[in-house]
Write a protein that holds these residues in place. Structure first.
Motif, mmCIF file in Angstrom:
data_model
loop_
_atom_site.group_PDB
_atom_site.id
_atom_site.type_symbol
_atom_site.label_atom_id
_atom_site.label_comp_id
_atom_site.label_asym_id
_atom_site.label_seq_id
_atom_site.Cartn_x
_atom_site.Cartn_y
_atom_site.Cartn_z
ATOM 1 N N THR A 75 4.649 -10.726 2.516
ATOM 2 C CA THR A 75 3.300 -11.289 2.557
ATOM 3 C C THR A 75 2.147 -10.224 1.920
ATOM 4 O O THR A 75 2.640 -9.194 1.593
ATOM 5 N N ARG A 76 1.109 -10.563 1.898
ATOM 6 C CA ARG A 76 -0.137 -9.564 1.463
ATOM 7 C C ARG A 76 -0.050 -8.464 2.618
ATOM 8 O O ARG A 76 -0.239 -7.312 2.215
ATOM 9 N N ASP A 77 0.323 -8.695 3.852
ATOM 10 C CA ASP A 77 0.376 -7.639 4.870
ATOM 11 C C ASP A 77 1.721 -6.854 5.273
ATOM 12 O O ASP A 77 1.420 -5.841 5.990
ATOM 13 N N SER A 78 2.838 -7.543 4.841
ATOM 14 C CA SER A 78 4.024 -7.011 5.433
ATOM 15 C C SER A 78 5.105 -7.493 4.340
ATOM 16 O O SER A 78 5.344 -8.120 3.671
ATOM 17 N N ILE A 79 6.250 -6.496 4.546
ATOM 18 C CA ILE A 79 7.416 -6.652 3.931
ATOM 19 C C ILE A 79 8.382 -6.313 4.836
ATOM 20 O O ILE A 79 8.735 -5.228 5.432
ATOM 21 N N ILE A 80 9.408 -7.267 5.081
ATOM 22 C CA ILE A 80 10.751 -7.283 6.024
ATOM 23 C C ILE A 80 11.899 -7.333 5.076
ATOM 24 O O ILE A 80 12.118 -8.332 4.643
ATOM 25 N N PRO A 81 12.949 -6.264 5.233
ATOM 26 C CA PRO A 81 12.570 -4.970 5.822
ATOM 27 C C PRO A 81 11.677 -4.256 5.139
ATOM 28 O O PRO A 81 11.340 -4.421 3.679
ATOM 29 N N PRO A 82 11.200 -3.011 5.703
ATOM 30 C CA PRO A 82 10.277 -2.245 4.771
ATOM 31 C C PRO A 82 10.987 -1.895 3.371
ATOM 32 O O PRO A 82 12.027 -1.585 3.041
ATOM 33 N N GLY A 83 9.820 -1.896 2.550
ATOM 34 C CA GLY A 83 10.266 -1.435 1.101
ATOM 35 C C GLY A 83 9.239 -1.616 0.307
ATOM 36 O O GLY A 83 8.057 -1.554 0.723
ATOM 37 N N ARG A 84 9.284 -1.627 -1.086
ATOM 38 C CA ARG A 84 8.103 -1.732 -1.798
ATOM 39 C C ARG A 84 7.805 -3.135 -2.114
ATOM 40 O O ARG A 84 8.336 -4.198 -2.094
ATOM 41 N N GLY A 85 6.652 -3.415 -1.697
ATOM 42 C CA GLY A 85 5.947 -4.715 -1.666
ATOM 43 C C GLY A 85 4.914 -5.074 -2.621
ATOM 44 O O GLY A 85 4.920 -4.597 -3.734
#
Length: 140
Positions: A25-35
């Protein structure tokens, strides 16, 4: 900025089945990575599917505008980023190596249907829409 500094090396939980799935989303990426808004490239093919809202993704030098239920499938080694995402936007990107399409090294499928398209400029990207029968069947 050098292209090499934008190289993303994907780490897979299961090295025997190397597929990475990122939900963003605008606020997060799961799992962490380039968003969202982070230009990068990687050695894997990618499918990005819009789960909610709308987005614009730049792949190489072209912008693709996608709505909920639409996707883009694109080649490896292409610089790309989500350049715009609606407030409520949510998408999933699935990265996978081309070897998964060829069944096994040296197969007829790999030789005739994978290698000719992943090398060079033969294939960059294709937008998948529900309006087209074969594309609708390809979408999740």
């Amino acid at each position: 900025m050098k292209k090499e500094s934008l190289h993303e090396i994907n780490q897979y939980e299961d090295k025997m089945f190397p597929i990475g799935m990122y939900v963003a989303t605008r606020d997060s990426i799961i799992p962490p990575g380039r968003g969202y808004r982070d230009f990068h490239w990687h050695e894997e093919l990618q499918i990005t599917l819009v789960l909610r809202g709308e987005l614009t993704i730049r792949i190489h030098t072209e912008d693709y505008i996608l709505e909920k239920g639409e996707a883009v499938f694109f080649n490896r080694n292409l610089l790309h980023a989500i350049t715009w995402l609606s407030e409520d936007g949510k998408y999933v990107s699935i990265n996978f190596p081309d070897c998964l399409l060829g069944f096994f090294p040296g197969s007829r499928t790999e030789q005739e249907a994978v290698i000719p398209y992943i090398g060079g400029d033969a294939f960059k990207a294709v937008k998948l829409r529900r309006k087209n029968n074969w594309q609708r069947e390809s979408l999740f």
